[in-house]
Motif scaffolding. Sequence first.
Motif, PDB file in Angstrom:
ATOM      1  N   PHE A  41       0.548  -1.118  -0.066  1.00  0.00           N
ATOM      2  CA  PHE A  41       0.126   0.055  -0.069  1.00  0.00           C
ATOM      3  C   PHE A  41       0.857   1.347   0.127  1.00  0.00           C
ATOM      4  O   PHE A  41       0.583   2.150  -0.737  1.00  0.00           O
ATOM      5  CB  PHE A  41      -0.966   0.006   1.154  1.00  0.00           C
ATOM      6  CG  PHE A  41      -1.903   1.297   1.418  1.00  0.00           C
ATOM      7  CD1 PHE A  41      -3.002   1.176   0.530  1.00  0.00           C
ATOM      8  CD2 PHE A  41      -1.643   2.313   2.215  1.00  0.00           C
ATOM      9  CE1 PHE A  41      -3.745   2.227   0.692  1.00  0.00           C
ATOM     10  CE2 PHE A  41      -2.181   3.472   2.194  1.00  0.00           C
ATOM     11  CZ  PHE A  41      -3.607   3.471   1.546  1.00  0.00           C
ATOM     12  N   ALA A  49      -3.317   0.325  -8.220  1.00  0.00           N
ATOM     13  CA  ALA A  49      -4.056  -0.586  -7.505  1.00  0.00           C
ATOM     14  C   ALA A  49      -3.420  -2.170  -6.918  1.00  0.00           C
ATOM     15  O   ALA A  49      -4.120  -2.834  -6.784  1.00  0.00           O
ATOM     16  CB  ALA A  49      -5.668  -0.628  -8.128  1.00  0.00           C
ATOM     17  N   TRP A  51      -1.429  -2.821  -4.727  1.00  0.00           N
ATOM     18  CA  TRP A  51      -1.613  -3.103  -3.220  1.00  0.00           C
ATOM     19  C   TRP A  51      -2.757  -4.042  -3.022  1.00  0.00           C
ATOM     20  O   TRP A  51      -2.621  -4.603  -1.694  1.00  0.00           O
ATOM     21  CB  TRP A  51      -1.491  -1.761  -2.481  1.00  0.00           C
ATOM     22  CG  TRP A  51      -2.944  -1.030  -2.538  1.00  0.00           C
ATOM     23  CD1 TRP A  51      -3.039  -0.125  -3.543  1.00  0.00           C
ATOM     24  CD2 TRP A  51      -4.062  -1.232  -2.036  1.00  0.00           C
ATOM     25  NE1 TRP A  51      -4.414   0.513  -3.440  1.00  0.00           N
ATOM     26  CE2 TRP A  51      -4.913  -0.299  -2.491  1.00  0.00           C
ATOM     27  CE3 TRP A  51      -4.436  -2.126  -0.859  1.00  0.00           C
ATOM     28  CZ2 TRP A  51      -6.258  -0.100  -2.077  1.00  0.00           C
ATOM     29  CZ3 TRP A  51      -5.831  -1.853  -0.391  1.00  0.00           C
ATOM     30  CH2 TRP A  51      -6.664  -0.884  -0.964  1.00  0.00           C
ATOM     31  N   ILE A  52      -3.835  -4.033  -3.800  1.00  0.00           N
ATOM     32  CA  ILE A  52      -4.910  -4.872  -3.421  1.00  0.00           C
ATOM     33  C   ILE A  52      -4.673  -6.465  -3.656  1.00  0.00           C
ATOM     34  O   ILE A  52      -5.115  -7.242  -2.710  1.00  0.00           O
ATOM     35  CB  ILE A  52      -6.171  -4.627  -4.312  1.00  0.00           C
ATOM     36  CG1 ILE A  52      -6.500  -3.207  -4.074  1.00  0.00           C
ATOM     37  CG2 ILE A  52      -7.200  -5.723  -4.310  1.00  0.00           C
ATOM     38  CD1 ILE A  52      -7.607  -2.661  -5.321  1.00  0.00           C
ATOM     39  N   LEU A  56      -5.717  -9.154  -0.393  1.00  0.00           N
ATOM     40  CA  LEU A  56      -7.030  -9.824  -0.577  1.00  0.00           C
ATOM     41  C   LEU A  56      -7.025 -10.985   0.196  1.00  0.00           C
ATOM     42  O   LEU A  56      -7.935 -11.213   0.854  1.00  0.00           O
ATOM     43  CB  LEU A  56      -7.059 -10.465  -2.218  1.00  0.00           C
ATOM     44  CG  LEU A  56      -7.321  -9.444  -3.348  1.00  0.00           C
ATOM     45  CD1 LEU A  56      -7.265 -10.305  -4.519  1.00  0.00           C
ATOM     46  CD2 LEU A  56      -8.783  -9.093  -2.864  1.00  0.00           C
TER      47      LEU A  56
END
Length: 140
Positions: A41, A49, A51-52, A56
């Motif tokens: 992040f 995105a 970092w998602i 998860l």
Amino acid sequence: TSTVPLALGHIHHSLRRDLVFGIMFLFTRVLTNAAVAAYAFSLYFPKSAYWIVPALPLPLHIHWFIAWVRQQRRLAKAKAAGPPAGKDAARHPVAVASSAPAPEATPDASVLRQRHAAEPAARASTTIRTHVPYPGVTSS
């Protein structure tokens, strides 16, 4: 990883250590995953995105850890209370490990042979076919 003490306890019940598994799961799954997600992040948040992706599995690992803590609390409470009396005693987690079936509850070989001989039609309908050729294919 955390699966090693779990596997050892499955192979030899005397080696089962739930607390060791829980601590290792907390460090290797929950905290490590949270650290990797936080690091990703900090690197990728404004630009992408990505970092998602490491974030998860974190909710699932937290859910599993909370479920494990609840299970340990329930088992500790059940162990402190002792096995219940009555018809539910056989299903109690403390009583299951120490109880053996009553001799009259287990059928002997002659009873099993009689049951086996009495149901030839049922056995014939449940036979397993070992070779089923594909349509249009002949066996050689």
